[in-house]
Write a protein that holds these residues in place. Sequence first.
Motif, PDB file in Angstrom:
ATOM      1  N   UNK A   1      -9.179   7.491  -2.155  1.00 20.38           N
ATOM      2  CA  UNK A   1      -8.377   5.872  -1.869  1.00 20.38           C
ATOM      3  C   UNK A   1      -7.634   6.284  -3.569  1.00 20.38           C
ATOM      4  N   UNK A   2      -8.345   6.356  -4.864  1.00 24.99           N
ATOM      5  CA  UNK A   2      -7.437   5.914  -6.040  1.00 24.99           C
ATOM      6  C   UNK A   2      -7.904   6.399  -6.847  1.00 24.99           C
ATOM      7  N   UNK A   3      -7.182   7.420  -7.410  1.00 29.75           N
ATOM      8  CA  UNK A   3      -6.951   8.239  -9.001  1.00 29.75           C
ATOM      9  C   UNK A   3      -6.304   8.265  -9.671  1.00 29.75           C
TER      10      UNK A   3
ATOM     11  N   UNK B   1      -8.765  13.017 -18.949  1.00 30.46           N
ATOM     12  CA  UNK B   1      -9.577  11.766 -18.808  1.00 30.46           C
ATOM     13  C   UNK B   1      -9.031  12.050 -16.909  1.00 30.46           C
ATOM     14  N   UNK B   2     -10.327  12.558 -16.173  1.00 28.27           N
ATOM     15  CA  UNK B   2      -9.993  12.035 -14.768  1.00 28.27           C
ATOM     16  C   UNK B   2     -10.756  11.369 -14.475  1.00 28.27           C
ATOM     17  N   UNK B   3     -10.430  10.874 -12.948  1.00 24.59           N
ATOM     18  CA  UNK B   3     -10.800   9.852 -12.736  1.00 24.59           C
ATOM     19  C   UNK B   3     -10.587   9.608 -11.461  1.00 24.59           C
ATOM     20  N   UNK B   4     -12.171   9.266  -9.928  1.00 22.31           N
ATOM     21  CA  UNK B   4     -10.702   9.075  -8.608  1.00 22.31           C
ATOM     22  C   UNK B   4     -11.858   8.346  -7.776  1.00 22.31           C
ATOM     23  N   UNK B   5     -11.608   7.617  -6.448  1.00 24.81           N
ATOM     24  CA  UNK B   5     -13.210   7.260  -5.586  1.00 24.81           C
ATOM     25  C   UNK B   5     -11.836   7.796  -4.327  1.00 24.81           C
ATOM     26  N   UNK B   6     -13.459   7.423  -3.291  1.00 21.71           N
ATOM     27  CA  UNK B   6     -12.581   7.102  -2.714  1.00 21.71           C
ATOM     28  C   UNK B   6     -13.582   6.402  -0.952  1.00 21.71           C
ATOM     29  N   UNK B   7     -13.602   7.683  -0.348  1.00 17.10           N
ATOM     30  CA  UNK B   7     -14.609   6.891   0.824  1.00 17.10           C
ATOM     31  C   UNK B   7     -15.585   8.803   1.740  1.00 17.10           C
TER      32      UNK B   7
END
Length: 911
Positions: A874-876, A853-859
Amino acid sequence: MYATLFPDSNEIKIQQETIFYNKSDSILNEIYFHNWPNSYKDKQTPLAKRFIENYSKTFHFTNDKHRGNTIINGISVNFDVATFEITEENPDFLKVNLIEPLKPKDSVKISATYLVKIPNDKFTKYGVREFEYNLRYWYLAPAIFETKWQLYNNLDIDDLYIDYTDYNISFKVPKEFEINTDLKASYFIKDSIKNYGLSGKNRLDIALNISKANNFQEYTFDDITISSDLLSESLDDGIKTSILKREFYFIQNFLGKYPHNKILLNKIEYDKNPVYGFNQLPSFLAAYNNAFEWDIKLFKVLSKKYIDQVFLFNNREDYWLADGLHAYLMIKYVERYYPEIKAIGNISKLWGVRNFSIAKIDFNEKYHFVYQFAARKNLDQALTTQADSLSNFNRKIANKYKAGLGLKYLESYIEDYSIPTSIFQFSYANSQKMIKSEAFLNYLKSKTTRDLSWFENDYLTTNKKIDYTIKNITQKNDSLKISIENKRNFTAPIQLYGIQDKEIKFKKWLNGIDSLTTITIPKDGFDKLSLNYESQLPEYNLRNNWKDIDNKIFNRPLQLKFFKDIEDTYYNQLFYTPIYKFNYYDGLVLGMAFSNKTLLNKNINYKITPSYSTKSNTVSGSASFQYEYLPENKKINKLSLGVSGSNYHYAPNLTYTTLRPYAFVEFRRKSLRDVRSKALGASFTFIDKERSPTQTEHIETNKYSVFNLGYGYSSPGIIDDVRFSTGLEVSSKFSKLSVTAQFRKLTDSNRQFDFRFFAGAFITNKTETNYFSFALDRPTDYLFQYDYLGRSETSGIFSQQIIINEGGFKSKLPVSFANQWLSTLNTSVGIWRWVEVYNDVGFVKNKNEKVYFAHENGIRLNFIQDILEVYFPLYSNLGWEVSAPQYSSKIRFVLVIKPKRIYNFVKRGFY
């Protein structure tokens, strides 16, 4: 009408009395008005939707104070209060319910009290800007009843259908304002208010300019006054008056006496319908002298105004004759006074330019060129297509040109009657009458013995192309036997010419050639035969129109040209053009592209591009060959077959070679205003990569071939953007299927939501590396179809370039490839302008391993979608990436530097 302008609120209070005459044979129970000021009231009106169709979101996201509307305070019929209706679907129509039925030939007085809020002029150029008001369609205009009410929404195409009307207007403005109009005008000032009295008979819609700083200048000659804010500081008033006088009487010789003694020419009318060519060339080049440019600009506006006042057409449904007369007058005026002017003006005299074919064509030859441009791309539409269904390109340019060329061709074809005379007599008999274009055709047919059915049935009502060719010439004693073929299903009259040293020695009209015809003519003093030599007929292809009588083996000598040019029908052209590109391994790639492709589309195109890579000091390059077929009026719009190949570096001192035969089918859109497109493509790509002496990766990555079958659908609206694609890939070691779906939404608050879903699965997979696997973040691009600047880089700035494809992730996570299946969802939400927050989730499945399961977020900084974007993780799965060492190396960017891609982005919605 009693109107008062309130500049503080940009409103006009109006009391209006309309006496409506029932000219029909029907009994009317209601009267309709065009309430076009109300078309600006919100984002749901037909006008607002039209802006979105045209890829303009200015109106959609403007502040409400910049919009306009109409507030009806009360309506009475013959002094009794009446009911009225304005629907949400058609807010720019006003229905007034009559108290008693209106019989034929009777009249009724309708009184209305209402308030008009004037919109900002940035939407349609009409409205308010810094205390200047350019008003058009600013009041309730009675609609026309024929067999039914002729009602049309305001779509910013300036075609209000209104009958000739007598006006009597009292207009109050603050004393510092002045009204410019073509009505009879007088005023007096009382208590800081300027009271204007405006009147006119047999007028159509009334346009007014109200401003503090009056930029309009009046030119008077004989009993005519022309007022305009199209100024030229380099010309003195005497010269300008002389030019306008010449223009006016030139038009009068064609259309008869102008029905009024004053004409208002607003710069807005020119800005909305400019002389194309003037506005495409940079002003610093000074392509045309000031007198010519000012003359042609004024002539275009003046002739349009003249036609609109002499004839009353339904310009939404029946516009071809008005457009044709306008273009025809432009052609005749330039033909008469400026025959020496070239299409690109003084630029044609510059060294390095003057030898180009485009520098040699006359100003009027642009009409044929533009028509061919549209026809060669399958973008042309019939002249009887309703105006609101035309593409912007055809409505503004191509259809006007085709209509004008049609009249010009009739002038040449109808030898027993003069077209200028017919226009004058028709105008004299129908001045200020409501007419249809077919009446002009019927008039022509009554005056000539020539058959005009081809013009009436095919030229006007279809987009069929005309294309004739000389197949063969046989000499027999003192005569020539000539075979002429009609290559299309449009049978039009065409002229055959005998040419000697570019001089016409023989001319003959040919009629009824619907397939292959053989004719015999005397051989007399010419060495070439040509069809349509003077390019009178707007023909699809002029290159196949001539032959030498002695049938030389090489009919056309080779012509080498530096840079792309227009077609020269007497040469086989080869263009050589400097090219440049860049990648990290080749460095700056400098080369020369050799191609036969002109500014007009061709069926067969080739391009060979040898180049030199400055960094690797090696020879590189590419080549392509393509055949393109454009069926007429079929479900398929374009079929392309071709082969392409290239050789560049994919890593330091390592080259790759590609060879790619392909087929591509583009399906026809429902209409040219429909942005949706569907396409099917198939290709077989052969790749041969040079092996590195230190290579540890399996040799399967060096030489391979892949068959690809794909389907794509897109609806790239400016508010709702929907795209879908699916692809099947088959190779000796694997086969896989993938699906991509994208949806982008701009909310009413101008916030963007992006959703992208990808799913891909291997059907078979015998590969031993991840080179062909689905990529979570950065595809390996084993088909070499993406524009990576440094495709093999694993560190440094070039490794940070991404192409949003497959998984679409931006962070490089521990499990970054899938050799079994991959499914991801990429989302992005706008915060402010081009600043967005992205969130991605995905499932990665590899053989013999659990689902990751992969996840990430950012600008996301979304400067230009898919062309220039920057991503800040930002976060992953890796945790907080901002606090990780060497954070700058984790920043990703999208960068496309292909001019064609950028051009396609800019021209959206025009064709």
